[in-house]
Design a protein around this motif. Structure first.
Motif, mmCIF file in Angstrom:
data_model
loop_
_atom_site.group_PDB
_atom_site.id
_atom_site.type_symbol
_atom_site.label_atom_id
_atom_site.label_comp_id
_atom_site.label_asym_id
_atom_site.label_seq_id
_atom_site.Cartn_x
_atom_site.Cartn_y
_atom_site.Cartn_z
ATOM 1 N N VAL A 100 0.842 -1.203 0.000
ATOM 2 C CA VAL A 100 0.000 0.000 0.000
ATOM 3 C C VAL A 100 0.872 1.247 0.000
ATOM 4 O O VAL A 100 0.660 2.176 -0.785
ATOM 5 C CB VAL A 100 -0.969 0.002 1.204
ATOM 6 C CG1 VAL A 100 -1.622 1.362 1.384
ATOM 7 C CG2 VAL A 100 -2.022 -1.087 1.042
ATOM 8 N N VAL A 101 1.878 1.267 0.855
ATOM 9 C CA VAL A 101 2.774 2.430 0.926
ATOM 10 C C VAL A 101 3.554 2.573 -0.384
ATOM 11 O O VAL A 101 3.626 3.662 -0.962
ATOM 12 C CB VAL A 101 3.736 2.313 2.130
ATOM 13 C CG1 VAL A 101 4.809 3.395 2.079
ATOM 14 C CG2 VAL A 101 2.961 2.380 3.432
ATOM 15 N N ASP A 103 2.888 1.474 -3.394
ATOM 16 C CA ASP A 103 2.034 1.815 -4.537
ATOM 17 C C ASP A 103 1.550 3.255 -4.502
ATOM 18 O O ASP A 103 1.156 3.802 -5.531
ATOM 19 C CB ASP A 103 0.827 0.877 -4.603
ATOM 20 C CG ASP A 103 1.207 -0.548 -4.981
ATOM 21 O OD1 ASP A 103 2.341 -0.746 -5.467
ATOM 22 O OD2 ASP A 103 0.381 -1.455 -4.776
ATOM 23 N N ASN A 104 1.554 3.874 -3.341
ATOM 24 C CA ASN A 104 1.042 5.232 -3.206
ATOM 25 C C ASN A 104 2.110 6.290 -2.997
ATOM 26 O O ASN A 104 1.787 7.458 -2.796
ATOM 27 C CB ASN A 104 0.012 5.288 -2.069
ATOM 28 C CG ASN A 104 -1.241 4.543 -2.450
ATOM 29 O OD1 ASN A 104 -1.947 4.929 -3.368
ATOM 30 N ND2 ASN A 104 -1.497 3.444 -1.779
ATOM 31 N N ARG A 105 3.372 5.892 -3.029
ATOM 32 C CA ARG A 105 4.422 6.900 -2.909
ATOM 33 C C ARG A 105 4.463 7.688 -4.214
ATOM 34 O O ARG A 105 4.123 7.171 -5.275
ATOM 35 C CB ARG A 105 5.776 6.272 -2.587
ATOM 36 C CG ARG A 105 6.352 5.434 -3.682
ATOM 37 C CD ARG A 105 7.605 4.705 -3.212
ATOM 38 N NE ARG A 105 8.060 3.795 -4.229
ATOM 39 C CZ ARG A 105 9.128 3.997 -4.976
ATOM 40 N NH1 ARG A 105 9.875 5.059 -4.792
ATOM 41 N NH2 ARG A 105 9.471 3.134 -5.902
ATOM 42 N N THR A 106 4.840 8.910 -4.113
ATOM 43 C CA THR A 106 4.876 9.762 -5.305
ATOM 44 C C THR A 106 6.322 10.023 -5.682
ATOM 45 O O THR A 106 7.056 10.681 -4.964
ATOM 46 C CB THR A 106 4.150 11.095 -5.051
ATOM 47 O OG1 THR A 106 4.710 11.705 -3.895
ATOM 48 C CG2 THR A 106 2.679 10.865 -4.838
ATOM 49 N N ARG A 110 8.340 7.297 -11.342
ATOM 50 C CA ARG A 110 7.151 6.443 -11.386
ATOM 51 C C ARG A 110 6.023 7.159 -12.125
ATOM 52 O O ARG A 110 5.324 6.565 -12.916
ATOM 53 C CB ARG A 110 6.710 6.060 -9.983
ATOM 54 C CG ARG A 110 7.658 5.088 -9.309
ATOM 55 C CD ARG A 110 7.266 4.873 -7.862
ATOM 56 N NE ARG A 110 5.942 4.316 -7.719
ATOM 57 C CZ ARG A 110 5.658 3.017 -7.594
ATOM 58 N NH1 ARG A 110 6.634 2.150 -7.623
ATOM 59 N NH2 ARG A 110 4.436 2.606 -7.430
ATOM 60 N N LYS A 111 5.859 8.452 -11.890
ATOM 61 C CA LYS A 111 4.814 9.211 -12.570
ATOM 62 C C LYS A 111 5.075 9.248 -14.073
ATOM 63 O O LYS A 111 4.171 9.075 -14.873
ATOM 64 C CB LYS A 111 4.747 10.640 -12.031
ATOM 65 C CG LYS A 111 4.096 10.759 -10.684
ATOM 66 C CD LYS A 111 4.033 12.209 -10.278
ATOM 67 C CE LYS A 111 3.422 12.366 -8.914
ATOM 68 N NZ LYS A 111 3.416 13.755 -8.477
ATOM 69 N N GLN A 114 4.196 5.927 -15.676
ATOM 70 C CA GLN A 114 2.754 5.722 -15.760
ATOM 71 C C GLN A 114 2.156 6.573 -16.868
ATOM 72 O O GLN A 114 1.241 6.154 -17.553
ATOM 73 C CB GLN A 114 2.094 6.047 -14.422
ATOM 74 C CG GLN A 114 2.395 5.014 -13.355
ATOM 75 C CD GLN A 114 1.859 5.407 -12.000
ATOM 76 O OE1 GLN A 114 1.390 6.511 -11.783
ATOM 77 N NE2 GLN A 114 1.938 4.482 -11.049
#
Length: 117
Positions: A100-101, A103-106, A110-111, A114
């Motif tokens: 969860v952590v 997958d939700n780090r910014t 990664r951006k 995606q």
């Protein structure tokens, strides 16, 4: 001998985690290496970006929750917490929490990945 931890130097969350863990590493048992500068070809860039990787002196690899757990066990202040994380019934919760952590780090990289897909 030190464990080697590969982390994402372009991620603010990853850098903050590294700074926190460095403060806990009184015995200097962890060597931090940015995955962007890693010459280790055992892992793909995608694997490295997905979760933290820890390489033990014997060459074993711990990823994600298991890497965090190993680090916590090795630090004097968090050793007991790390040991508790080895209880079998906590493994699924730990893996889930880590995912969860992670997958939700910014992170900028990664951006960008995606956006390209």
């Amino acid at each position: 001998m030190k464990d080697i931890v590969l982390y994402d130097q372009n991620c603010r969350f990853c850098k903050a985690t590294k700074r926190l863990f460095e403060k806990l590493d009184w015995m200097h048992v962890i060597e931090w290496k940015p995955l962007q500068e890693s010459e280790n070809t055992r892992f793909t860039q995608e694997e490295l970006m997905r979760e933290i990787h820890l390489i033990t002196p014997s060459g074993d690899v711990k990823k994600g929750f298991f890497a965090i757990r190993r680090m916590l066990v090795r630090f004097p202040l968090t050793g007991l917490i790390g040991l508790i994380m080895y209880l079998p019934f906590l493994k699924p919760a730990g893996r889930f929490g880590y995912s969860v952590v992670a997958d939700n780090r910014t992170c900028d990289i990664r951006k960008k990945k995606q956006e390209q897909t």
